[in-house]
Motif scaffolding. Sequence first.
Motif, PDB file in Angstrom:
ATOM      1  N   UNK A 254     -14.438 -47.608 -12.503  1.00 41.56           N
ATOM      2  CA  UNK A 254     -15.471 -46.798 -13.183  1.00 41.56           C
ATOM      3  C   UNK A 254     -16.261 -45.931 -12.201  1.00 41.56           C
ATOM      4  N   UNK A 255     -16.762 -46.548 -11.109  1.00 38.36           N
ATOM      5  CA  UNK A 255     -17.639 -45.815 -10.178  1.00 38.36           C
ATOM      6  C   UNK A 255     -16.904 -44.699  -9.435  1.00 38.36           C
ATOM      7  N   UNK A 256     -15.581 -44.801  -9.369  1.00 37.50           N
ATOM      8  CA  UNK A 256     -14.824 -43.748  -8.691  1.00 37.50           C
ATOM      9  C   UNK A 256     -14.571 -42.582  -9.649  1.00 37.50           C
ATOM     10  N   UNK A 257     -14.367 -42.889 -10.910  1.00 34.00           N
ATOM     11  CA  UNK A 257     -14.172 -41.810 -11.883  1.00 34.00           C
ATOM     12  C   UNK A 257     -15.493 -41.092 -12.150  1.00 34.00           C
ATOM     13  N   UNK A 258     -16.542 -41.870 -12.425  1.00 35.30           N
ATOM     14  CA  UNK A 258     -17.855 -41.248 -12.698  1.00 35.30           C
ATOM     15  C   UNK A 258     -18.647 -41.318 -11.392  1.00 35.30           C
ATOM     16  N   UNK A 259     -18.374 -40.337 -10.528  1.00 39.96           N
ATOM     17  CA  UNK A 259     -18.702 -40.415  -9.113  1.00 39.96           C
ATOM     18  C   UNK A 259     -20.069 -39.868  -8.743  1.00 39.96           C
ATOM     19  N   UNK A 260     -20.913 -39.591  -9.718  1.00 35.05           N
ATOM     20  CA  UNK A 260     -22.239 -39.048  -9.398  1.00 35.05           C
ATOM     21  C   UNK A 260     -22.286 -37.530  -9.417  1.00 35.05           C
ATOM     22  N   UNK A 261     -21.154 -36.897  -9.693  1.00 39.26           N
ATOM     23  CA  UNK A 261     -21.130 -35.425  -9.703  1.00 39.26           C
ATOM     24  C   UNK A 261     -21.136 -34.832 -11.113  1.00 39.26           C
ATOM     25  N   UNK A 262     -21.190 -35.682 -12.115  1.00 39.08           N
ATOM     26  CA  UNK A 262     -21.040 -35.132 -13.472  1.00 39.08           C
ATOM     27  C   UNK A 262     -22.250 -34.346 -13.952  1.00 39.08           C
ATOM     28  N   UNK A 263     -23.419 -34.615 -13.353  1.00 38.27           N
ATOM     29  CA  UNK A 263     -24.596 -33.830 -13.757  1.00 38.27           C
ATOM     30  C   UNK A 263     -24.824 -32.646 -12.809  1.00 38.27           C
ATOM     31  N   UNK A 264     -23.872 -32.438 -11.910  1.00 35.07           N
ATOM     32  CA  UNK A 264     -23.994 -31.319 -10.974  1.00 35.07           C
ATOM     33  C   UNK A 264     -22.787 -30.405 -11.112  1.00 35.07           C
ATOM     34  N   UNK A 265     -22.172 -30.421 -12.272  1.00 32.86           N
ATOM     35  CA  UNK A 265     -20.916 -29.685 -12.448  1.00 32.86           C
ATOM     36  C   UNK A 265     -20.912 -28.960 -13.789  1.00 32.86           C
ATOM     37  N   UNK A 266     -19.972 -28.032 -13.929  1.00 34.63           N
ATOM     38  CA  UNK A 266     -19.690 -27.417 -15.238  1.00 34.63           C
ATOM     39  C   UNK A 266     -18.466 -28.122 -15.792  1.00 34.63           C
ATOM     40  N   UNK A 267     -18.532 -28.541 -17.031  1.00 30.71           N
ATOM     41  CA  UNK A 267     -17.383 -29.179 -17.673  1.00 30.71           C
ATOM     42  C   UNK A 267     -16.857 -28.252 -18.759  1.00 30.71           C
ATOM     43  N   UNK A 268     -15.547 -28.187 -18.892  1.00 34.76           N
ATOM     44  CA  UNK A 268     -14.938 -27.498 -20.036  1.00 34.76           C
ATOM     45  C   UNK A 268     -14.311 -28.551 -20.930  1.00 34.76           C
ATOM     46  N   UNK A 269     -14.462 -28.351 -22.224  1.00 35.94           N
ATOM     47  CA  UNK A 269     -13.937 -29.291 -23.210  1.00 35.94           C
ATOM     48  C   UNK A 269     -12.888 -28.559 -24.049  1.00 35.94           C
ATOM     49  N   UNK A 270     -11.684 -29.118 -24.094  1.00 41.18           N
ATOM     50  CA  UNK A 270     -10.606 -28.472 -24.841  1.00 41.18           C
ATOM     51  C   UNK A 270     -10.371 -29.163 -26.172  1.00 41.18           C
ATOM     52  N   UNK A 271     -10.048 -28.364 -27.164  1.00 44.37           N
ATOM     53  CA  UNK A 271      -9.824 -28.888 -28.512  1.00 44.37           C
ATOM     54  C   UNK A 271      -8.424 -28.551 -28.993  1.00 44.37           C
ATOM     55  N   UNK A 272      -7.874 -29.467 -29.785  1.00 39.17           N
ATOM     56  CA  UNK A 272      -6.700 -29.132 -30.590  1.00 39.17           C
ATOM     57  C   UNK A 272      -7.230 -29.126 -32.023  1.00 39.17           C
ATOM     58  N   UNK A 273      -7.337 -27.945 -32.605  1.00 36.99           N
ATOM     59  CA  UNK A 273      -8.041 -27.844 -33.887  1.00 36.99           C
ATOM     60  C   UNK A 273      -9.473 -28.323 -33.683  1.00 36.99           C
ATOM     61  N   UNK A 274      -9.900 -29.295 -34.483  1.00 40.78           N
ATOM     62  CA  UNK A 274     -11.268 -29.800 -34.354  1.00 40.78           C
ATOM     63  C   UNK A 274     -11.357 -31.038 -33.476  1.00 40.78           C
ATOM     64  N   UNK A 275     -10.259 -31.477 -32.878  1.00 40.85           N
ATOM     65  CA  UNK A 275     -10.238 -32.744 -32.152  1.00 40.85           C
ATOM     66  C   UNK A 275     -10.401 -32.525 -30.643  1.00 40.85           C
ATOM     67  N   UNK A 276     -11.422 -33.154 -30.024  1.00 38.11           N
ATOM     68  CA  UNK A 276     -11.559 -33.035 -28.570  1.00 38.11           C
ATOM     69  C   UNK A 276     -10.335 -33.647 -27.898  1.00 38.11           C
ATOM     70  N   UNK A 277      -9.675 -32.900 -27.025  1.00 39.84           N
ATOM     71  CA  UNK A 277      -8.375 -33.364 -26.521  1.00 39.84           C
ATOM     72  C   UNK A 277      -8.236 -33.264 -25.011  1.00 39.84           C
ATOM     73  N   UNK A 278      -9.081 -32.487 -24.337  1.00 40.23           N
ATOM     74  CA  UNK A 278      -8.889 -32.293 -22.901  1.00 40.23           C
ATOM     75  C   UNK A 278     -10.203 -31.918 -22.232  1.00 40.23           C
ATOM     76  N   UNK A 279     -10.269 -32.156 -20.932  1.00 38.20           N
ATOM     77  CA  UNK A 279     -11.458 -31.726 -20.200  1.00 38.20           C
ATOM     78  C   UNK A 279     -11.070 -31.364 -18.769  1.00 38.20           C
ATOM     79  N   UNK A 280     -11.959 -30.621 -18.126  1.00 35.09           N
ATOM     80  CA  UNK A 280     -11.765 -30.252 -16.725  1.00 35.09           C
ATOM     81  C   UNK A 280     -13.163 -30.017 -16.150  1.00 35.09           C
TER      82      UNK A 280
END
Length: 422
Positions: A254-280
């Motif tokens: 967990x601590x390696x994936x959520x590494x403390x940078x998530x509030x210092x970044x821009x996230x993009x959220x990808x959808x397939x139709x209305x369903x959240x499906x991807x992120x970067x």
Amino acid sequence: MTAQVSIPHRVSVEENIVERLYMRLNEIDTTSRARHLVAYTPTNAEIDRLFERSRLEIGTVTTLHVIKRVISANPDTFHAFALRARHCVEDPQAEGFIAWLPLTTAGRQAMLDGTFSAADPAAEHVAGQHDAPAAIYIWGLYAPGRLAVGFAWAFQRWSTPLYRDADIYARAVTPSGRRFVHRVGFETASTQDGPVTSDLFVFRRNPLDERPVYDSHPNAAKQYTVTVVRNHDDLGKVMAIRSSVYLAEQVCPYDEEFDGNDFAATHLLGYVGGEPAASIRIRCFADFAKVERLAVRHQHRKSRLALVMIRAAKELCRMKGYTRIYGQAQKRLVNMWSRSGARPIPNAPEITFSDFDYVQMLLETDAHPEAVTLESDPFKIIRPEGQWHAEGILEKSSYRPATRPSVDHPTIRTDRPNRRTA
Ligand SMILES: CC(C)(COP(=O)(O)OP(=O)(O)OC[C@H]1O[C@@H](n2cnc3c(N)ncnc32)[C@H](O)[C@@H]1OP(=O)(O)O)[C@@H](O)C(=O)NCCC(=O)NCCS
């Protein structure tokens, strides 16, 4: 004739009519709203009278002679309005009008580069009655009181096959005119160099198709859409996607994936139709941006979505002025990143973390011609991230005068001690 959209602003009753048009032009239900309106081609005498009346009330930038020259070249450019209850076919008494210029490609170009003359439009700038125009320019609108809905009637005309692809331009010089054009879906007309002039506005046809890939959600016409994460709900979706992909599939701590940078970044959220499906995730440094944490939910893999997400991240970085995009690709995915133009950095060491081996890669690209820079329109700089192509909420607020509420009209007393701290 005035070239401004001059929706009356003198009488409060008339403002109420404008209030009721608080929706995009194409969403206004004209069948019920325009029932009290009659729109028709006026007689010569009526044109003379309307011109005189509007000249006195809202001013003019052209002459009756020019108006008649344009009407005779293209009779579809001028329509009169009257209230149905008062309208008499034998003795019509027009009370308002709309005049528009269907612009040729040269006319549209001239308007954007400032060489178009609304006072005396060149014949080659105005399209013929049966030619599809490159743009529609609202030359004058005089529609007092209940006739304001005539604007929506005109939009119906502009939705016919001849006109429906042409963006609609209008000048709005008064505060109420600007408020009105905003309400019905116009935005400041701009080129890549910034606004054309502060009073030229455009209503874009098919605005959904024109949005950049990183701001394409929602769009029922597209299978994959993307948005910049702007609220807790969006971030929750990103966390859910990354938890299922990285924590569950790749057994990442967990601590390696959520590494403390998530509030210092821009996230993009990808959808397939209305369903959240991807992120970067994107993080920006002085002369490069780093793209990371690409994740596509397993049920949406082997599709174009991963490439759409990479393209969206790349375009967003370019709009922010970056031409060097850096990534650390899992070794097995070097081919996939290469397909988007990234190349392994020569002589850069491979690295290992979170139980995977990584290749350092660089995507070198060209500057986006509309990138946000210090030379950009100051309002473009303060638009929401990823929405630099559309007028922002702060631009809309700029049409309010600077009343400095807390200074000139303070409502909060600051001279009394706060009870809690006293
Ligand atoms: C990486 C990811 C986004 C790619 O999306 P996708 O829909 O699977 O994309 P594709 O089907 O085009 O596959 C892309 C490549 O990854 C390879 N790949 C995907 N999953 C793989 C796996 N579990 N093991 C090995 N290779 C894999 C594919 O074979 C393909 O290889 P190729 O480019 O040489 O043909 C998606 O697989 C994913 O979310 N994986 C888990 C998270 C991850 O590893 N992120 C990348 C961090 S750098």
